[in-house]
Design a protein around this motif. Structure first.
Motif, short mmCIF file in Angstrom:
data_model
loop_
_atom_site.label_atom_id
_atom_site.label_comp_id
_atom_site.label_asym_id
_atom_site.label_seq_id
_atom_site.Cartn_x
_atom_site.Cartn_y
_atom_site.Cartn_z
N GLY B 41 -11.76 -18.41 -1.45
CA GLY B 41 -11.67 -19.51 -0.50
C GLY B 41 -10.72 -19.30 0.65
N GLN B 42 -10.17 -18.11 0.77
CA GLN B 42 -9.19 -17.86 1.84
C GLN B 42 -9.70 -16.80 2.80
N HIS B 43 -8.93 -16.61 3.89
CA HIS B 43 -9.31 -15.60 4.86
C HIS B 43 -8.71 -14.25 4.50
N LEU B 44 -9.11 -13.24 5.19
CA LEU B 44 -8.62 -11.89 4.92
C LEU B 44 -7.16 -11.75 5.32
N GLN B 45 -6.44 -11.03 4.48
CA GLN B 45 -5.04 -10.74 4.77
C GLN B 45 -4.82 -9.25 4.60
N LEU B 46 -3.94 -8.70 5.42
CA LEU B 46 -3.63 -7.28 5.34
C LEU B 46 -2.81 -7.01 4.09
N LEU B 47 -3.25 -6.05 3.30
CA LEU B 47 -2.55 -5.64 2.09
C LEU B 47 -1.64 -4.45 2.38
N LEU B 48 -2.19 -3.46 3.06
CA LEU B 48 -1.40 -2.30 3.46
C LEU B 48 -2.17 -1.52 4.50
N LYS B 49 -1.45 -0.58 5.14
CA LYS B 49 -2.07 0.20 6.20
C LYS B 49 -1.47 1.60 6.22
N TYR B 50 -2.27 2.54 6.69
CA TYR B 50 -1.79 3.90 6.90
C TYR B 50 -2.08 4.28 8.35
N PHE B 51 -1.02 4.71 9.04
CA PHE B 51 -1.20 5.21 10.40
C PHE B 51 -0.88 6.70 10.45
N SER B 52 0.24 7.10 9.89
CA SER B 52 0.65 8.51 9.89
C SER B 52 1.81 8.65 8.93
N GLY B 53 2.24 9.90 8.69
CA GLY B 53 3.42 10.12 7.87
C GLY B 53 3.08 10.20 6.40
N ASP B 54 3.92 9.65 5.57
CA ASP B 54 3.77 9.71 4.11
C ASP B 54 2.40 9.19 3.72
N PRO B 55 1.60 10.03 3.04
CA PRO B 55 0.24 9.59 2.70
C PRO B 55 0.21 8.54 1.59
N LEU B 56 1.32 8.34 0.91
CA LEU B 56 1.38 7.29 -0.10
C LEU B 56 1.99 6.05 0.55
N VAL B 57 1.18 5.02 0.64
CA VAL B 57 1.58 3.82 1.37
C VAL B 57 1.78 2.68 0.38
N LYS B 58 2.87 1.98 0.54
CA LYS B 58 3.11 0.82 -0.33
C LYS B 58 2.88 -0.46 0.46
N GLY B 59 2.21 -1.42 -0.22
CA GLY B 59 1.93 -2.67 0.44
C GLY B 59 2.56 -3.84 -0.29
N ILE B 60 2.01 -5.01 -0.02
CA ILE B 60 2.54 -6.20 -0.66
C ILE B 60 2.04 -6.33 -2.09
N LYS B 61 2.75 -7.12 -2.88
CA LYS B 61 2.35 -7.49 -4.24
C LYS B 61 2.16 -6.29 -5.17
N GLY B 62 2.89 -5.21 -4.93
CA GLY B 62 2.86 -4.07 -5.83
C GLY B 62 1.69 -3.11 -5.63
N PHE B 63 0.90 -3.32 -4.60
CA PHE B 63 -0.23 -2.42 -4.33
C PHE B 63 0.25 -1.19 -3.56
N GLU B 64 -0.46 -0.09 -3.79
CA GLU B 64 -0.22 1.11 -3.02
C GLU B 64 -1.56 1.82 -2.80
N ALA B 65 -1.58 2.71 -1.83
CA ALA B 65 -2.79 3.49 -1.56
C ALA B 65 -2.38 4.88 -1.14
N GLU B 66 -3.23 5.84 -1.46
CA GLU B 66 -2.95 7.22 -1.11
C GLU B 66 -4.03 7.76 -0.19
N PHE B 67 -3.60 8.28 0.94
CA PHE B 67 -4.49 8.91 1.89
C PHE B 67 -4.62 10.38 1.52
N ILE B 68 -5.84 10.80 1.18
CA ILE B 68 -6.08 12.21 0.89
C ILE B 68 -7.07 12.71 1.93
#
Lengths: 112, 112
Positions: B41-68
């Motif tokens: 029931g809600q709108h989209l919110q940004l969780l995390l983003k990768y632009f450059s640098g460390d490929p392991l990105v940490k976001g809100i609420k304990g989420f992370e993502a890895e750019f390979i």
């Protein structure tokens, strides 16, 4: 800041009717977007604008029109509503060259 | 043309289970990658983003993502999910002219 606001939240249209979905942002973002969201299809870009007076088509522009007379407002117009336009519509804005988009709460539109 | 694939359309987990949602992209230029979340029931919110640098990105609420880069992937992870993580998750990649290209989304249901 209110962020991105959209009105109405819900609307039911009859086939052939017209309406305008309103979108406004108070973050002074130049870039604004309209998406539609259909189940299992993700978000599809309808139209976008990179500044007042400048608009361009996205992936699925047919059946829609937009205008951008001010930085703040980016209304989406449906001229002749069709059942295929039943969807949830989201407006978003973005700071230039950041790619970080801020979304409004959406408008759920049903065309019957 | 840019595209994003999210192969898991629906994921069901129990609380405390680990999460990994797949995202693969195709884009010929410099990539900026995003995960957005849409709670019920809600709108989209940004969780995390990768632009450059460390490929392991940490976001809100304990989420992370890895750019390979070699795998064209940007998978989302969380070591231990909570019921409140029930939502739809969208991966996105930058496209031309400041546009985002979204995947079709993954619906996550976390059972208590």
């Amino acid at each position: 800041n209110a962020g991105v606001t959209q009105t109405p939240k819900f609307r039911i249209l009859k086939i052939g009717q017209s309406m305008t979905l309103q979108c406004a942002q108070d973050m002074n973002h130049n870039y604004m977007y309209w998406y539609r969201q259909d189940p299992g299809m993700g978000l599809k870009l309808i139209y976008y604008s990179v500044g007042a007076g400048i608009t361009d088509k996205g992936e699925v522009p047919n059946g829609y029109n937009v205008s951008r007379s001010t930085t703040e407002d980016f209304p989406l117009r449906l001229e002749l509503a069709a059942p295929s336009q039943t969807s949830v519509y989201f407006c978003a804005s973005q700071l230039e060259v950041s790619y970080e988009q801020y979304f409004g709460p959406g408008t759920r539109l049903t065309v019957t | 043309a840019q595209s994003v694939s999210q192969h898991n359309h629906h994921v069901i987990l129990s609380e405390a289970a680990s999460l990994e949602l797949g995202c693969n992209y195709s884009y010929g230029g410099t990539v900026n990658l995003f995960w957005y979340v849409q709670y019920p029931g809600q709108h989209l919110q940004l969780l995390l983003k990768y632009f450059s640098g460390d490929p392991l990105v940490k976001g809100i609420k304990g989420f992370e993502a890895e750019f390979i880069k070699s795998k064209f992937s940007f998978n989302l992870r969380k070591p231990s999910v909570q019921w409140s993580d029930t939502a739809e998750y969208f991966c996105a990649v930058n496209g031309r002219f400041q546009k985002l290209v979204f995947g079709t989304g993954t619906r996550l249901l976390v059972s208590p």
